[in-house]
Structures are given as C-alpha cells and as structure tokens.
Design a protein around this motif. Structure first.
Motif, PDB file in Angstrom:
ATOM      1  N   ALA A 154       0.877  -1.175   0.000  1.00 40.73           N
ATOM      2  CA  ALA A 154       0.000   0.000   0.000  1.00 40.73           C
ATOM      3  C   ALA A 154       0.911   1.220   0.000  1.00 40.73           C
ATOM      4  N   ASP A 155       0.970   1.927  -1.120  1.00 38.83           N
ATOM      5  CA  ASP A 155       1.813   3.122  -1.209  1.00 38.83           C
ATOM      6  C   ASP A 155       0.917   4.335  -1.030  1.00 38.83           C
ATOM      7  N   LEU A 156       0.918   4.870   0.178  1.00 38.92           N
ATOM      8  CA  LEU A 156      -0.025   5.925   0.551  1.00 38.92           C
ATOM      9  C   LEU A 156       0.552   7.332   0.432  1.00 38.92           C
ATOM     10  N   TRP A 157       1.782   7.447  -0.035  1.00 36.76           N
ATOM     11  CA  TRP A 157       2.346   8.775  -0.318  1.00 36.76           C
ATOM     12  C   TRP A 157       2.298   8.965  -1.826  1.00 36.76           C
ATOM     13  N   PHE A 158       1.490   9.933  -2.254  1.00 36.97           N
ATOM     14  CA  PHE A 158       1.264  10.113  -3.696  1.00 36.97           C
ATOM     15  C   PHE A 158       2.555  10.386  -4.447  1.00 36.97           C
ATOM     16  N   ALA A 159       3.568  10.994  -3.792  1.00 39.97           N
ATOM     17  CA  ALA A 159       4.833  11.278  -4.460  1.00 39.97           C
ATOM     18  C   ALA A 159       5.739  10.053  -4.533  1.00 39.97           C
ATOM     19  N   HIS A 160       5.477   9.063  -3.711  1.00 43.90           N
ATOM     20  CA  HIS A 160       6.370   7.905  -3.604  1.00 43.90           C
ATOM     21  C   HIS A 160       6.029   6.794  -4.577  1.00 43.90           C
ATOM     22  N   ASN A 161       4.804   6.790  -5.096  1.00 41.09           N
ATOM     23  CA  ASN A 161       4.392   5.693  -5.966  1.00 41.09           C
ATOM     24  C   ASN A 161       5.283   5.547  -7.194  1.00 41.09           C
TER      25      ASN A 161
ATOM     26  N   SER B  15      -5.700  -1.741 -11.505  1.00 35.85           N
ATOM     27  CA  SER B  15      -6.353  -2.834 -10.782  1.00 35.85           C
ATOM     28  C   SER B  15      -6.212  -2.668  -9.273  1.00 35.85           C
ATOM     29  N   ALA B  16      -5.446  -1.661  -8.839  1.00 36.83           N
ATOM     30  CA  ALA B  16      -5.287  -1.397  -7.405  1.00 36.83           C
ATOM     31  C   ALA B  16      -6.425  -0.527  -6.897  1.00 36.83           C
ATOM     32  N   GLU B  17      -6.577  -0.478  -5.588  1.00 38.16           N
ATOM     33  CA  GLU B  17      -7.503   0.472  -4.968  1.00 38.16           C
ATOM     34  C   GLU B  17      -6.837   1.834  -5.018  1.00 38.16           C
ATOM     35  N   THR B  18      -7.454   2.804  -5.685  1.00 32.15           N
ATOM     36  CA  THR B  18      -6.805   4.083  -5.936  1.00 32.15           C
ATOM     37  C   THR B  18      -7.363   5.202  -5.047  1.00 32.15           C
ATOM     38  N   GLY B  19      -6.572   6.261  -4.914  1.00 31.60           N
ATOM     39  CA  GLY B  19      -7.023   7.451  -4.192  1.00 31.60           C
ATOM     40  C   GLY B  19      -7.061   7.315  -2.687  1.00 31.60           C
ATOM     41  N   ILE B  20      -6.292   6.374  -2.122  1.00 32.68           N
ATOM     42  CA  ILE B  20      -6.303   6.167  -0.670  1.00 32.68           C
ATOM     43  C   ILE B  20      -5.107   6.882  -0.047  1.00 32.68           C
ATOM     44  N   ARG B  21      -5.357   8.046   0.522  1.00 35.05           N
ATOM     45  CA  ARG B  21      -4.316   8.824   1.178  1.00 35.05           C
ATOM     46  C   ARG B  21      -4.190   8.375   2.649  1.00 35.05           C
TER      47      ARG B  21
ATOM     48  N   ASP C 106      -9.164  -2.536   6.627  1.00 35.27           N
ATOM     49  CA  ASP C 106      -9.271  -2.872   5.214  1.00 35.27           C
ATOM     50  C   ASP C 106      -7.915  -3.296   4.653  1.00 35.27           C
ATOM     51  N   LEU C 107      -6.856  -2.578   5.038  1.00 33.76           N
ATOM     52  CA  LEU C 107      -5.524  -2.925   4.564  1.00 33.76           C
ATOM     53  C   LEU C 107      -5.118  -4.310   5.057  1.00 33.76           C
ATOM     54  N   LEU C 108      -5.427  -4.614   6.291  1.00 34.65           N
ATOM     55  CA  LEU C 108      -5.115  -5.939   6.825  1.00 34.65           C
ATOM     56  C   LEU C 108      -5.908  -7.016   6.103  1.00 34.65           C
ATOM     57  N   ASN C 109      -7.176  -6.739   5.799  1.00 38.11           N
ATOM     58  CA  ASN C 109      -8.003  -7.710   5.076  1.00 38.11           C
ATOM     59  C   ASN C 109      -7.474  -7.959   3.662  1.00 38.11           C
ATOM     60  N   ARG C 110      -6.774  -6.971   3.118  1.00 37.47           N
ATOM     61  CA  ARG C 110      -6.175  -7.127   1.785  1.00 37.47           C
ATOM     62  C   ARG C 110      -4.792  -7.793   1.866  1.00 37.47           C
TER      63      ARG C 110
END
Length: 388
Positions: A94-101, A135-141, A149-153
């Motif tokens: 889960a890459d939650l920093w938009f600049a880091h992806n 195909s990823a879940e997008t827009g998750i800051r 949810d992250l653990l369930n994934r």
C-alpha cells in the motif's frame, strides 16, 4: 560514490555485475512493466557486436524469476530511524504517499501495489506507463486509509510520508515505513530504503543506477555554476498554486533544485515550507527575476495582477513539466527537473543540453517505457497523454 548494494542469489549475476555489465541488464530484467505499457527500446549498449552481449542475454533469459523475487524476511530502517520487520506478506504494497508511488514503480514494484494514493485523473502518465495500477484500490491517502481494510487485503508493506502516520499504522499491525525527505541526499536515502523494502536485486540495481545518474547531473551543474557570484544567480519564485496563491519557500526540495540549478529562491528569506499562502503584494515586493508555475497550479488569468510583474513582461515565466509525477515536487523525476531548471535559469551555460533526448533516455532506463516525440512535447508542457 556509487553505492551499489545488490542482493543476488546467483553467483553468475554477481559476476556479471562486477564485470561492469549492470547497464545492459536493466531493460531486460524489467520486462513485465514494459510489456504492460509500451515496449521499451533495446539499449544501445546491448547489441550483437557488443563483447559478451550474447552471454548477458542468455544469463538474463535463464534467471528473470530470481532477479524479480523479493527476499524476505528482512528488517528495514525507515527515514525516521525506526527498524521495521518485513515478511513474505510485504509482496503486497500500500503506497499511501502520492509522491512515492513513482519511486516504487521505478524500482520494479508496480505489480505489487494493491493500494495507491494516486488516481488516473490526477497522474495520467503514471497509469499510462504502469497500467497495472488500475487494478489497485486508488485514491487512498494516509488520512483516509482504513487499517482493517488494509489488513483484510493482506498488505504487508505500507509507505507513508510522515513519522506520525507510520507509528499509527504500525500500532494496528501494519509494517509501515516513513519515506519522507526534503533534500536531495535524503531522497537518495529514501530511495535506498525503498529498494531494501522491495527486496529484489532489480530494485537495488535501479537505485544504484539512479544514484549514479543524479550525482553526475549534480556534478555537472555544480561545475558550470560554481563560479557564479550571487548577483548572477537569478531570484526564482516557484508558485505551487494560483488560487489560493501559494508558493514554496526554504527547507524544501523546491529550494534545493533552485539552488542546484544556479538560482536563488526569491521567497526563502521570508518563507519556509511547501505550499505556503502568500499575497500578491508580497510577491511584488520580492519582484522575482523568474517565475516557475507548477503544471497543476492553474491558469494565470489575462487580467491577473501577476502579469504586471517584470518577470512576466520579460517573458521569464514558465510552466513546470509534469510526467509520471510533477517534476518540481518530490518524485524521482527530480533528476530531470534539475536539468530543465538549469537550462531555463542559465540558458547560455547549458546550451548544449539536449533535454528531449535526456527525457527519452530517462524514461527508457528508469521506467522501461519508450516515449514518442509527441509524448516528450506534452510532458515538457505539463500536459497529459494524448487521448487514444
């Protein structure tokens, strides 16, 4: 000095790398990403006439899986100095920093990103060169991420931009790394940290190649601008947003590239930090020699007070390029930003710089993607890809 920390389970791979054949290996080993987008061009160094090229090709053909398989468990120290244990679940990111992806993508981790802070409408070039992100879940800051949810994934590796958020998520059982940086040296440290977390030989190889390239660019800029007195270093204002009006001051990566390119941040003496609110009256008092406006900052209206400034009247206002990520902010295209800014600030000193060629070469080497001439034109203008 180039610090290449390659973790490779094959003695043949180590032998090839030590023989100085790392560059020819780069594109073939990244075939999964290139195949998902546009086929990367075959490196000029890997030709039938190149000594040992057939040996390298045969070796790569027999060991792509080894090169792209992460090696866990391992412990990684993040940018806050915290050691985080990673296991095989770290394959799911889960890459939650938009600049880091784009850094994760550059290091070969695109197919492992299950949750991303980015969205196709915000960063169309990112999703063009790495379409598997759709195909990823997008827009998750970070502020809206749901730990359950992250653990369930089955997410086993999370990247965030702050120490506080990293600590919060680690309390829920999520292995989380703070990846933040504000200087060019810190960026390289964060890059190495990310390669350690991805845990593949390819990630370390690309991180080492990027470090070498960035250091070469910095050295070239330093050599050509070192003798410039302060009076010959233009005062540059970087506008991050037009409405509301925001600029970038001292203690930012923006300030770092302005200085590295031979300029002075017009706001640095009075403002510190990113996206700081400012009035037109303050900008007029600074009276910058040059103005660079972020590609996503908005449009300067025909009757805007900004147009009365000397920089506008003299044609020294530019829109910043934007590719996979805005060049002027906190992504790996910072390397290209240095070259672009240097040529804008000191055109005579960098007249020989072929920026279009540099952009194409960068995308081929680091994103395994071949740009067309129109693609380069659009990126330099801060425009999205052409509609199919």
């Amino acid at each position: 000095m180039l610090r290449c920390r390659l973790l490779c389970s094959s003695s043949l791979m180590l032998g090839l790398l030590s023989a100085g054949l790392a560059a020819p290996l780069a594109a073939p080993l990244a075939a999964p990403l290139a195949a998902s987008g546009q086929a990367a061009a075959r490196p000029a160094t890997q030709t039938e006439s190149t000594p040992g090229a057939h040996v390298v090709g045969q070796a790569v053909a027999t060991m792509p899986a080894i090169n792209n398989i992460p090696v866990y468990p391992r412990t990684v120290t993040d940018m806050s100095g915290t050691s985080v244990a990673l296991d095989k679940n770290a394959h799911n990111i889960a890459d939650l920093w938009f600049a880091h992806n784009e850094i994760t993508v550059m290091l070969g981790g695109a197919e492992r990103i299950r949750v991303t802070a980015d969205k196709p409408e915000d960063l169309p070039w990112l999703f063009k060169i790495a379409p598997m992100l759709r195909s990823a879940e997008t827009g998750i800051r970070p502020d809206i991420a749901n730990p359950e949810d992250l653990l369930n994934r089955h997410i086993g590796l999370v990247f965030v931009p702050t120490r506080a958020k990293a600590e919060d998520l680690r309390k829920t059982g999520l292995p989380t790394l703070d990846a933040h940086y504000t200087t060019l040296p810190q960026m390289l440290t964060s890059l190495d940290m990310t390669a350690d977390a991805l845990a593949t030989p390819y990630a370390h190889l690309i991180a080492a190649q990027y470090r070498q390239k960035l250091e070469e660019v910095e050295q070239r800029l330093q050599t050509r601008t070192a003798a410039l007195p302060a009076a010959a270093r233009p005062r540059v204002l970087h506008i991050a947003r037009l409405s509301p009006l925001q600029i970038d001051g001292a203690d930012t990566l923006i300030d770092a590239w302005i200085q590295a390119a031979g300029g002075r941040n017009a706001a640095a003496a009075d403002v510190s930090g990113n996206h700081r609110p400012v009035t037109f009256e303050q900008i007029a008092a600074w009276n910058p020699d040059m103005i660079i406006i972020a590609a996503n900052a908005g449009t300067v209206a025909a009757d805007a007070p900004l147009r009365t400034l000397a920089a506008f009247r003299q044609g020294k206002v530019w829109t910043n390029p934007q590719g996979v990520f805005p060049w002027d902010r906190y992504g790996c295209e910072e390397l290209l930003q240095l070259e672009w800014a240097a040529q804008k600030i000191h055109p005579d000193l960098f007249r020989d710089l072929d920026l279009r060629r540099e952009v194409k070469a960068f995308y081929t080497q680091f994103f395994r993607y071949t740009l067309t001439d129109d693609d380069v034109t659009r990126i330099l203008a801060g425009q999205p890809p052409a509609t199919p």
